[in-house]
Design an enzyme around this catalytic site. Structure first.
Site, PDB file in Angstrom:
ATOM      1  N   CYS B  96      -8.604  -8.210  20.056  1.00  0.00           N
ATOM      2  CA  CYS B  96      -7.396  -7.019  19.553  1.00  0.00           C
ATOM      3  C   CYS B  96      -7.547  -7.024  22.049  1.00  0.00           C
ATOM      4  O   CYS B  96      -6.274  -7.884  22.247  1.00  0.00           O
ATOM      5  CB  CYS B  96      -8.406  -5.332  20.396  1.00  0.00           C
ATOM      6  SG  CYS B  96      -6.960  -4.344  20.075  1.00  0.00           S
ATOM      7  N   HIS B 226      -9.712  -6.101  14.292  1.00  0.00           N
ATOM      8  CA  HIS B 226     -11.069  -5.824  14.635  1.00  0.00           C
ATOM      9  C   HIS B 226     -11.989  -6.420  13.690  1.00  0.00           C
ATOM     10  O   HIS B 226     -12.305  -5.910  12.289  1.00  0.00           O
ATOM     11  CB  HIS B 226     -11.452  -4.532  14.750  1.00  0.00           C
ATOM     12  CG  HIS B 226     -11.210  -4.248  16.647  1.00  0.00           C
ATOM     13  ND1 HIS B 226     -11.608  -4.539  17.954  1.00  0.00           N
ATOM     14  CD2 HIS B 226      -9.752  -3.959  16.053  1.00  0.00           C
ATOM     15  CE1 HIS B 226     -10.607  -3.454  18.778  1.00  0.00           C
ATOM     16  NE2 HIS B 226      -9.616  -3.580  17.919  1.00  0.00           N
ATOM     17  N   GLU B 228     -15.197  -7.303  14.163  1.00  0.00           N
ATOM     18  CA  GLU B 228     -16.539  -6.355  14.428  1.00  0.00           C
ATOM     19  C   GLU B 228     -16.622  -5.362  13.873  1.00  0.00           C
ATOM     20  O   GLU B 228     -17.767  -4.394  13.835  1.00  0.00           O
ATOM     21  CB  GLU B 228     -16.990  -6.745  15.836  1.00  0.00           C
ATOM     22  CG  GLU B 228     -16.342  -5.332  16.525  1.00  0.00           C
ATOM     23  CD  GLU B 228     -14.766  -5.701  17.118  1.00  0.00           C
ATOM     24  OE1 GLU B 228     -14.677  -7.139  16.477  1.00  0.00           O
ATOM     25  OE2 GLU B 228     -14.016  -4.934  17.885  1.00  0.00           O
TER      26      GLU B 228
END
Lengths: 80, 264
Positions: B96, B226, B228
């Site tokens: 990002c 993302h 994560e």
């Protein structure tokens, strides 16, 4: 020396922020066909030579203020 | 698995907010991970690490352009070390805001570092901050970041950004990305068909639905979604039902660890 650097999208580049602003102005009844949004930086540059200052500002645009993929810029000396 | 011989550096600066999740994801897979602030990074020897992550967030308030200030700061402070790091084939991941940083620093899409960026992540075509789950298709599974996936596999991973519309400086650069198979992920419909720019499947209007690319050598990768945030099953939208143990983002971190284990 006081300078003004204006950074805006290159002609033909899609400007969603400008389009939304134009729409909102039209909603308010203003006869606006297009809006282009840019950024203005007013700089105090610590050089006294005009030519040198312009060159510095140009360098600043290339290195940070503009991304050549999408941005155009213009530079103006406001006051010595 | 004995991944704890591998070390990762997660960089952070003012406005970074995904550093901790990224660290947790890497540590879950056994990678020793340190979060280091830009102000103290000069004391570190980057070559002690196998992986550097530029995590998500809003570095320096997204002033000037998202990622621009951090990108240039990285060049000013770390250029020589970073060039060596890349040249040695070590891994860099930008997520990002981290992708925006790698683009602005000229680290992507080339090899090494170039002063002038040749790609940009421009304002979303919706003119809004887009925070939603998207589907991305694996276009190339022969890179350190995608080995744990099948080519053509569809991953569901969320995005959260206002500036993610991928642009190249010219048609030629786009063609080169295609030719070199540097496009790793493209936004697609949930069934895996091309999104062809269709909103909200392509959430930002990216050229050619591009969600993530790698460098020519493949050891630097940037992506807008993302991973994560889709690592554990409990992070998924179905968290309150019977979520799977892991989300699709796990596969990206797993790929990195698998790669390190087989080549380092």
């Amino acid at each position: 020396m006081r300078m003004k650097v204006e950074v805006r999208l290159k002609p033909g580049h899609f400007d969603p922020e400008g389009d939304v602003t134009a729409k909102s102005l039209r909603d308010l009844g203003f006869p606006v066909s297009t809006v282009k949004v840019g950024k203005v930086y007013i700089l105090e540059v610590e050089v006294s030579d005009r030519k040198e200052a312009l060159k510095l500002a140009e360098d600043m645009c290339k290195k940070l203020l503009a991304n050549p993929v999408k941005d155009d810029y213009s530079i103006e000396v406001l006051s010595p | 698995m004995n991944a704890n011989r591998f070390k990762a550096l997660v960089l952070r600066t003012g406005g970074t907010n995904c550093d901790l999740e990224t660290k947790v994801a890497l540590e879950e897979l056994g990678v020793k991970t340190e979060i280091v602030h830009m102000n103290s990074v000069e004391k570190k020897n980057l070559l002690e690490y196998h992986l550097i992550v530029f995590p998500g967030g809003f570095s320096y308030g997204d002033y000037v352009r998202a990622g621009a200030v951090w990108g240039k700061r990285v060049l000013a402070k770390l250029r020589t070390q970073l060039e060596k790091f890349i040249e040695e084939g070590r891994l860099i991941l930008g997520i990002c805001n981290g992708f925006q940083v790698l683009a602005e620093a000229g680290v992507l899409p080339g090899n090494g570092v170039s002063e002038t960026p040749s790609i940009a992540l421009a304002n979303n075509s919706s003119a809004k901050y887009e925070c939603r789950w998207v589907w991305i298709r694996v276009e190339n599974n022969e890179t350190p970041f995608t080995t744990a996936m099948r080519k053509g596999e569809v991953l569901r991973i969320p995005v959260g950004h206002a500036e993610g519309r991928f642009l190249t400086g010219s048609e030629e650069i786009l063609n080169e990305l295609k030719r070199n198979e540097q496009i790793l992920f493209r936004y697609v419909l949930p069934n895996g068909d091309d999104a062809n720019g269709l909103y909200p499947y392509n959430p930002n209007g990216s050229t050619y639905d591009i969600a993530g690319i790698c460098s020519k050598k493949g050891n630097v990768m940037g992506m807008m979604p993302h991973p994560e945030r889709a690592f554990f099953g409990w992070q998924l939208p179905e968290w309150s039902g019977r979520p799977p143990e892991r989300g699709d983002g796990w596969k990206i971190f797993k790929s990195i660890v698998d790669y390190l284990e087989s080549y380092r």
